[in-house]
Design a protein around this motif. Structure first.
Motif, PDB file in Angstrom:
ATOM      1  N   LEU A  97      -3.007   1.072  -8.529  1.00 11.01           N
ATOM      2  CA  LEU A  97      -3.029   1.477  -7.130  1.00 11.01           C
ATOM      3  C   LEU A  97      -3.074   2.998  -6.990  1.00 11.01           C
ATOM      4  N   THR A 152      -7.181   3.120  -5.510  1.00 11.33           N
ATOM      5  CA  THR A 152      -6.554   2.620  -4.294  1.00 11.33           C
ATOM      6  C   THR A 152      -7.391   1.551  -3.603  1.00 11.33           C
ATOM      7  N   ALA A 153      -8.672   1.746  -3.527  1.00 16.06           N
ATOM      8  CA  ALA A 153      -9.539   0.806  -2.806  1.00 16.06           C
ATOM      9  C   ALA A 153      -9.534  -0.587  -3.443  1.00 16.06           C
ATOM     10  N   ASP A 199      -5.471  -1.903  -2.842  1.00 19.92           N
ATOM     11  CA  ASP A 199      -4.804  -1.741  -1.548  1.00 19.92           C
ATOM     12  C   ASP A 199      -4.593  -3.053  -0.810  1.00 19.92           C
ATOM     13  N   ARG A 200      -5.544  -3.949  -0.863  1.00 14.79           N
ATOM     14  CA  ARG A 200      -5.397  -5.206  -0.129  1.00 14.79           C
ATOM     15  C   ARG A 200      -4.356  -6.123  -0.758  1.00 14.79           C
ATOM     16  N   VAL A 241      -1.326  -4.961  -1.758  1.00 15.59           N
ATOM     17  CA  VAL A 241      -0.008  -4.338  -1.590  1.00 15.59           C
ATOM     18  C   VAL A 241       1.034  -5.336  -1.071  1.00 15.59           C
ATOM     19  N   PHE A 263       0.912   6.074  -1.223  1.00 15.78           N
ATOM     20  CA  PHE A 263      -0.096   5.085  -1.597  1.00 15.78           C
ATOM     21  C   PHE A 263       0.116   3.795  -0.818  1.00 15.78           C
ATOM     22  N   VAL A 264       1.327   3.621  -0.300  1.00 18.11           N
ATOM     23  CA  VAL A 264       1.689   2.442   0.465  1.00 18.11           C
ATOM     24  C   VAL A 264       2.329   2.906   1.755  1.00 18.11           C
TER      25      VAL A 264
END
Length: 108
Positions: free
Chosen positions: A29, A33-34, A37-38, A40, A70-71
């Motif tokens: 992550l 990230t991309a 991310d979904r 998380v 990041f979150v």
């Protein structure tokens, strides 16, 4: 790779495998990230794992990701922290309280 790690995080019978998947996904992550991310909310669910060690590391890793931006505080992440604050295992509960009170709240 990411879908396989997510599946193992929630379906593996081995706590060691779930724990390692949690660490790998948290590291991914920060770099990609991309891609992650979904997933998380699924990382946050690790804070409710049946094994205290996985819950403990879930608290630590989600805190690290929140501190590094990041979150974001989403309802599921907040709920996971609330559950960790009421955890039956003292070590998990104390770590959740420390992360929230000493690290996350002062940052707000």
């Amino acid at each position: 790779l990411v879908p396989m790690l997510v599946t193992e995080l929630h379906e593996s019978a081995s706590p060691a495998v779930r724990n390692n998947c949690l660490f790998v996904l948290a590291d991914l992550l920060t770099q990609y990230t991309a891609l992650v991310d979904r997933h998380v909310p699924l990382l946050a669910l690790a804070m409710a794992d049946e094994q205290p060690l996985v819950r403990y590391h879930g608290v630590v890793l989600v805190t690290r990701l929140l501190l590094a931006d990041f979150v974001r505080w989403k309802p599921l992440v907040l709920r996971a922290f609330a559950l960790a604050l009421a955890d039956g295992e003292a070590r998990v509960r104390e770590m959740a309280e420390h992360c929230l009170v000493q690290q996350l709240l002062p940052r707000q």
